[in-house]
Design an enzyme around this catalytic site. Structure first.
Site: not given
Ligand code: GLU
Length: 464
Positions: A238-241
């Site tokens: 996800s965008k966290r990565h």
């Protein structure tokens, strides 16, 4: 030409993300390797969430990656008549039925099922109903109750579910529109897809879809479900990565060949080789080497690949890409030094095109001001002599080839009695504004005599 027909079937509800791009790439590679046909189908039945903007973004990203298709793009929204006919066909054959259960009734059944520890499945109330009251209805597919549904996944092996586990799927909503799992079946069959390669989040759909292929008298295609992509923390990517949109990587200065090379390795391997051109991949790709475990997204590896492709890239091509970035940043490149020569001085030093552009700016714009610490150290009264001598020897050159430049600097060294280490940094700050740049000889050669002399003079004047 083989009869392999594969497809990529994105839902246009956002940009093309890493996982989707990998699915598209696997389909593309297999089609090209087997000389089959690669079809693009836009699954835009979710009217609320589908946008033309997303379609454009997906097409653009595929184009950037070099994933050309042979048929399509086909839009599901153009095919409603076909879907409606197929609903009618199933109704006529008694393989589907009208369900008049209201939402409240369904909610209550669901609640009761959950309380009794059962699964919240549709209980089949309307399955044998024969009357047709004048009331809103959905159409449900009559999933067989007996037996099991099995398929031999090309990646995961045999997958089986008991049909008793499956309830009767809605294939047409109250508003008359067909549902996702139903239209996928019709499209895959009508487009004669014989191998469906998609993410393994669709395995549950596959066991729903197979009985519908059978009920409609279609050949069931083969399936290959590709494992998910996870972040370093083993959670779903996800965008966290990091950025998950493929095109964001273009903006960040990545080359499409680095992206393709990176994407393919998220799930596929070939011994311990890491570097693959598209041509290599078309030759070597096979589903046999797609692993069963999830791929892990590793931005450092992507950067490493990008660095490799920048180092080994064709300077003329990189020059075009670099020019685009610089122009996008408002740098006037025409009239400046030869872009190919610029690229050659920076290829060994940049990990991304954006980094290369940062390193290239000084070639096109005289430093607005000098880096403060650098100027304090290398541009002060004691450097006036060196600057003067450098101007003298460089401006007297009639040829500005690399060896002439080197000779001029030799003369500066001889006349000043200084080593190059005492001269280079001063010239570098004067020409580039800072202490980091390609080799001074290269910089001087690429900037050309007029620019070099005027920048050195300007530095001399600045010392005052
Ligand atoms: N439209 C689906 C998605 O974007 C893919 C469906 C399929 O490949 O069957 O997830």
């Amino acid at each position: 030409m083989s009869d392999l027909r594969v497809r990529f079937a994105p839902s246009p509800t956002g940009y093309l993300h890493i996982g989707g791009a990998r699915t598209a790439l696997f389909n593309y590679l297999l089609a090209r390797k087997e000389q089959g046909t690669f079809i693009l189908r836009i699954e835009d039945t979710d009217v609320e969430r589908s946008t033309q903007e997303s379609v454009d973004a997906i097409l653009q990203a595929m184009d950037w990656l070099g994933l050309s298709y042979d048929e399509g793009p086909f839009y599901q929204s153009d095919r409603y008549d076909l879907y409606k006919n197929k609903v009618r066909e199933l109704l006529d054959k008694g393989l589907a039925y009208r369900c008049y259960c209201t939402q409240q009734e369904l909610d209550a059944k669901r609640e009761a099922a959950l309380q009794n520890g059962g699964k919240p499945r549709y209980d089949g109330t309307c399955r044998e109903r024969t009357d047709q009251p004048d009331a809103p209805y959905v159409v449900r597919f009559k999933t067989p109750h007996e037996g099991s549904t099995a398929f031999n996944d090309r990646i995961k092996g045999t997958i089986t579910v008991e049909n008793a586990e499956l309830d009767d799927l809605i294939i047409q909503r109250t508003d008359g529109n067909p549902t996702y799992n139903f239209v996928v079946v019709i499209d895959d069959a009508e487009m004669q897809i014989n191998l469906v390669i998609r993410g393994d989040d669709h395995v549950n759909n596959t066991v729903r879809q197979i009985p519908m292929f059978q009920a409609l008298g279609y050949q069931v295609p083969e399936f290959a479900h590709v494992p998910m992509i996870l972040g370093a923390d083993k959670k779903r990517l996800s965008k966290r990565h990091g950025a998950t949109s493929v095109m964001v990587y273009k903006e960040l200065g990545f080359l499409p060949e680095a992206m393709v090379n990176y994407l393919v390795r998220l799930g596929w391997s070939y011994g311990d080789e890491e570097i693959f051109s598209m041509a290599d991949l078309i030759e070597k790709f096979s589903l046999d080497n797609v692993g069963r475990s999830a791929g892990v997204f590793n931005p450092d590896k992507l950067l490493w690949l990008n660095e490799h492709y920048i180092k080994t890239g064709e300077p003329a091509r990189l020059a075009g890409l670099l020019a685009d970035i610089l122009e996008g940043q408002g740098v006037a490149v025409s009239g400046g030094p030869d872009m190919i020569a610029v690229v050659k001085t920076l290829q060994e030093r940049a990990k991304t095109l954006v980094e290369m552009a940062d390193g290239a700016r000084f070639y096109f714009e005289a430093p607005a001001d000098y880096d403060e610490a650098a100027a304090a150290k290398f541009l002060n009264a004691e450097h006036k002599g060196v600057l003067g001598l450098t101007i003298k020897h460089l401006s007297s050159l009639s040829s500005f080839a690399l060896e002439d430049i080197e000779n001029a600097f030799k003369s500066v060294m001889e006349e000043s009695g200084l080593k190059f280490g005492k001269i280079g940094p001063t010239v570098r700050v004067a020409l580039t504004g800072g202490t980091v740049s390609p080799s001074i000889y290269d910089v001087v050669a690429v900037l050309g005599k007029d620019v070099v002399v005027s920048r050195l003079q300007r530095a001399l004047d600045a010392i005052g």
